[in-house]
Design an enzyme around this catalytic site. Structure first.
Site, PDB file in Angstrom:
ATOM      1  N   HIS A   1       0.898  -1.164   0.065  1.00 44.27           N
ATOM      2  CA  HIS A   1      -0.042   0.024   0.034  1.00 44.27           C
ATOM      3  C   HIS A   1       0.968   1.263  -0.048  1.00 44.27           C
ATOM      4  O   HIS A   1       1.879   1.418   0.838  1.00 44.27           O
ATOM      5  CB  HIS A   1      -0.857  -0.003   1.404  1.00 44.27           C
ATOM      6  CG  HIS A   1      -2.193  -0.903   1.050  1.00 44.27           C
ATOM      7  ND1 HIS A   1      -3.437  -0.869   1.814  1.00 44.27           N
ATOM      8  CD2 HIS A   1      -2.218  -2.070   0.427  1.00 44.27           C
ATOM      9  CE1 HIS A   1      -3.934  -1.590   1.409  1.00 44.27           C
ATOM     10  NE2 HIS A   1      -3.486  -2.610   0.629  1.00 44.27           N
TER      11      HIS A   1
ATOM     12  N   TYR B   1      -9.343   5.076   7.482  1.00 53.41           N
ATOM     13  CA  TYR B   1      -9.683   5.296   8.956  1.00 53.41           C
ATOM     14  C   TYR B   1     -10.731   6.609   8.907  1.00 53.41           C
ATOM     15  O   TYR B   1     -10.481   7.788   8.412  1.00 53.41           O
ATOM     16  CB  TYR B   1      -8.399   5.879   9.714  1.00 53.41           C
ATOM     17  CG  TYR B   1      -7.315   4.907   9.685  1.00 53.41           C
ATOM     18  CD1 TYR B   1      -6.542   4.330   8.728  1.00 53.41           C
ATOM     19  CD2 TYR B   1      -7.149   4.070  10.924  1.00 53.41           C
ATOM     20  CE1 TYR B   1      -5.516   3.443   8.926  1.00 53.41           C
ATOM     21  CE2 TYR B   1      -6.216   3.154  11.303  1.00 53.41           C
ATOM     22  CZ  TYR B   1      -5.304   2.767  10.245  1.00 53.41           C
ATOM     23  OH  TYR B   1      -4.472   1.991  10.353  1.00 53.41           O
TER      24      TYR B   1
ATOM     25  N   PRO C   1      -5.057  -0.407  18.577  1.00 50.07           N
ATOM     26  CA  PRO C   1      -4.912  -0.708  17.262  1.00 50.07           C
ATOM     27  C   PRO C   1      -4.834   0.559  16.154  1.00 50.07           C
ATOM     28  O   PRO C   1      -4.620   0.126  15.072  1.00 50.07           O
ATOM     29  CB  PRO C   1      -5.942  -1.676  16.962  1.00 50.07           C
ATOM     30  CG  PRO C   1      -6.833  -1.375  17.883  1.00 50.07           C
ATOM     31  CD  PRO C   1      -6.386  -0.691  19.095  1.00 50.07           C
TER      32      PRO C   1
ATOM     33  N   LYS D   1       0.397  -0.582  15.128  1.00 47.87           N
ATOM     34  CA  LYS D   1       1.806  -0.595  15.484  1.00 47.87           C
ATOM     35  C   LYS D   1       2.124  -1.937  16.536  1.00 47.87           C
ATOM     36  O   LYS D   1       2.999  -2.300  16.622  1.00 47.87           O
ATOM     37  CB  LYS D   1       1.926   0.525  16.474  1.00 47.87           C
ATOM     38  CG  LYS D   1       2.325   1.682  15.525  1.00 47.87           C
ATOM     39  CD  LYS D   1       3.553   1.752  14.709  1.00 47.87           C
ATOM     40  CE  LYS D   1       3.720   3.088  13.597  1.00 47.87           C
ATOM     41  NZ  LYS D   1       3.334   2.476  12.371  1.00 47.87           N
TER      42      LYS D   1
ATOM     43  N   TYR E   1       3.440   6.240  10.270  1.00 47.76           N
ATOM     44  CA  TYR E   1       2.593   5.053   9.907  1.00 47.76           C
ATOM     45  C   TYR E   1       3.441   4.005   9.193  1.00 47.76           C
ATOM     46  O   TYR E   1       3.408   2.957   9.358  1.00 47.76           O
ATOM     47  CB  TYR E   1       1.638   5.616   9.158  1.00 47.76           C
ATOM     48  CG  TYR E   1       0.436   4.705   8.852  1.00 47.76           C
ATOM     49  CD1 TYR E   1      -0.574   4.521   9.768  1.00 47.76           C
ATOM     50  CD2 TYR E   1       0.488   3.793   7.651  1.00 47.76           C
ATOM     51  CE1 TYR E   1      -1.594   3.660   9.542  1.00 47.76           C
ATOM     52  CE2 TYR E   1      -0.478   2.860   7.492  1.00 47.76           C
ATOM     53  CZ  TYR E   1      -1.485   2.624   8.437  1.00 47.76           C
ATOM     54  OH  TYR E   1      -2.645   1.727   8.215  1.00 47.76           O
TER      55      TYR E   1
HETATM   56  C1  PHB Z   1      -6.561  -4.736  10.380  1.00 50.25           C
HETATM   57  O1  PHB Z   1      -6.394  -5.120   9.235  1.00 50.25           O
HETATM   58  O2  PHB Z   1      -6.880  -5.739  11.197  1.00 50.25           O
HETATM   59  C2  PHB Z   1      -6.038  -3.470  10.881  1.00 50.25           C
HETATM   60  C3  PHB Z   1      -5.559  -2.553  10.201  1.00 50.25           C
HETATM   61  C4  PHB Z   1      -4.784  -1.322  10.619  1.00 50.25           C
HETATM   62  C5  PHB Z   1      -5.309  -1.130  12.028  1.00 50.25           C
HETATM   63  C6  PHB Z   1      -5.832  -1.858  12.835  1.00 50.25           C
HETATM   64  C7  PHB Z   1      -5.996  -3.159  12.433  1.00 50.25           C
HETATM   65  O3  PHB Z   1      -4.745  -0.009  12.502  1.00 50.25           O
END
Ligand code: PHB
Ligand code: APR
Length: 403
Positions: free
Chosen positions: A75, A204, A296, A300, A394
């Site tokens: 990505h 997000y 989450p 990280k 990130y």
């Molecule tokens: C996930 O795909 O489970 C996932 C991805 C990004 C995050 C948290 C969980 O920040």
């Protein structure tokens, strides 16, 4: 009592323990893994899916990257939204070429398990009553029960890779460690489904109804999350209710493309920040979730576990293969510098994107706190330097090499 000997005893066969075992074995360092549950159970836990560049490089170094490189998705950017406004962060452009890899933790774990089995490296699954002894001496050992027999494993070092609820951290006397914890006033309800992802990059979403995340595992498998009150139970959420709520929180033009379907897995995870200092005691080293937990929101958790592994395998290799025993003393310091960066970033992302309701934080009333977070988030997402700050963290800060 059966007697075993190895150079490094590894407690826990999650991603931390398995990756460490693989890297050590590649350096000719003997190791034995003790795991409380069975392999299928380890693989049934659905967890994160975003790997930093440093993690990807480490998996390649371990020689286990073949399927990840074939099936994982690179990505180059990530999206954020505030109500219906969308903001893309071009990770690659803002970090001089760095990207992240979308590949499930479950898949990495399966690849590592297969590689370990193929190499014939010893793992005791369903080992019970694992106990660590004399870790502050030069002759530590571990005892455990396996198939109705008692075992003693003598070793030079112990890696505590046994997660947040493991025994390793508890072995450090309470007057020699400090634990820092914060539990957030909400959880994440996750849903996994065999439906194509709503967008080719992660989104997000900050929304007045609460946070949502649109993530993915492959072109045909999606992972979505909703911020929910801690009092909610999974049984309260039918698939229909989940999809309806997700549609409301994603930007309208994105929600229109949402393909829904039956869930394969649905679970609620509380959000927690936790750090144990120091991360070592005598010949015991804590790795990954055994030493720290992040909420989450910044993706990280797994990545911090990987940077611990990178550091530990290097210092242990030097101590065991080159006799440089003093080298191991740097472990905790090196790890904690990066861990606190990850904790701060995850806390910041969590603060900016979630609805804290009437919880008042940091000396402000809840209204002021919420306006501050709105203001900070929109500032970062509309400023080039703000976007660069998010991008750099990130994709992951660099690993620090031991001296
Ligand atoms: C996930 O795909 O489970 C996932 C991805 C990004 C995050 C948290 C969980 O920040
Ligand atoms: N004896 C032996 N094994 C144990 C014990 C014990 N007493 N207690 C726990 N374990 C095992 C667990 O069953 C589990 O398989 O240790 C393993 C720990 O694995 P994880 O919890 O996955 O932790 P870790 O390997 O550090 O993985 C990094 O970061 O944020 C997260 O999602 C991410 O789970 C990932 C973690």
């Amino acid at each position: 009592m059966k007697h075993l000997t190895t150079q490094v005893a590894i407690i826990g066969a999650g991603p931390s323990g398995l990756l460490l075992g693989q890297l050590l074995a590649k350096q000719g360092v003997d190791n034995v893994i003790l795991e409380r549950v069975n392999g299928e159970y380890v693989l049934s836990r659905i967890r994160a899916g975003i790997l930093e560049q440093g993690f990807v490089d480490l998996v390649r170094e371990a020689g286990v990257a073949e399927r990840m490189d074939r099936e994982g998705h690179v990505h180059e950017g990530v999206e954020f939204s505030i109500e219906n406004e969308r903001y893309r962060i071009d990770l690659k452009a803002l970090t001089a070429g760095k990207t992240v890899m979308c590949y499930g933790q479950t898949e990495i774990t399966a690849d590592l398990m297969n590689a370990r089995q193929a190499a014939g490296l010893p793992t005791y699954y369903e080992a019970s009553n694992v106990q660590l002894h004399d870790v502050a001496s030069n002759e530590p050992y571990v005892t455990f029960s396996f198939e109705n027999e008692e075992y003693r494993l003598d070793c030079q070092y112990i890696a505590g890779c046994d997660g947040f609820h493991g025994v390793s951290r508890k072995t450090i006397p309470s007057d020699l460690k400090k634990e820092h914890e914060r539990v957030y006033p909400f959880g994440w309800l996750g849903l996994l489904s065999d439906t194509p992802p709503v967008h080719d990059e992660l989104i997000y979403a900050k929304h007045s109804r609460g946070f949502a995340l649109a993530s993915q595992r492959s072109e045909t498998r999606s992972r979505y999350y909703l911020q929910v009150p801690l009092t909610d139970k999974v049984e309260d959420w039918s698939d229909e209710a989940f999809w309806d709520e997700l549609k409301k929180r994603l930007p309208e033009e994105v929600a229109q493309n949402l393909v829904t379907g039956p869930s394969i897995e649905k679970s609620i995870a509380p959000l927690r920040s936790f750090v144990c200092e120091p991360m070592q005691y005598g010949r015991l080293f804590l790795v990954g979730d055994a030493a720290h937990i992040v909420p989450p929101t910044g993706a990280k958790g797994l990545n911090l576990a990987a940077s611990d592994v990178a550091t530990l395998y290097k210092v242990l290799t030097r101590a065991i293969n080159d006799g440089d025993e003093a080298c191991v003393q740097q472990y905790s310091e090196i790890c904690l510098r990066r861990v606190w960066h990850g904790e701060r970033f995850s806390w910041w992302m969590t603060n900016m994107m979630h609805d804290f309701g009437d919880v008042s934080t940091y000396g402000t009333d809840s209204h002021t706190f919420s306006r501050f977070m709105d203001s900070e988030f929109s500032y970062y997402l509309t400023s080039e330097s703000g976007k660069a700050v998010i991008a750099e963290q990130y994709v992951g800060l660099p690993y620090e090499d031991p001296k």
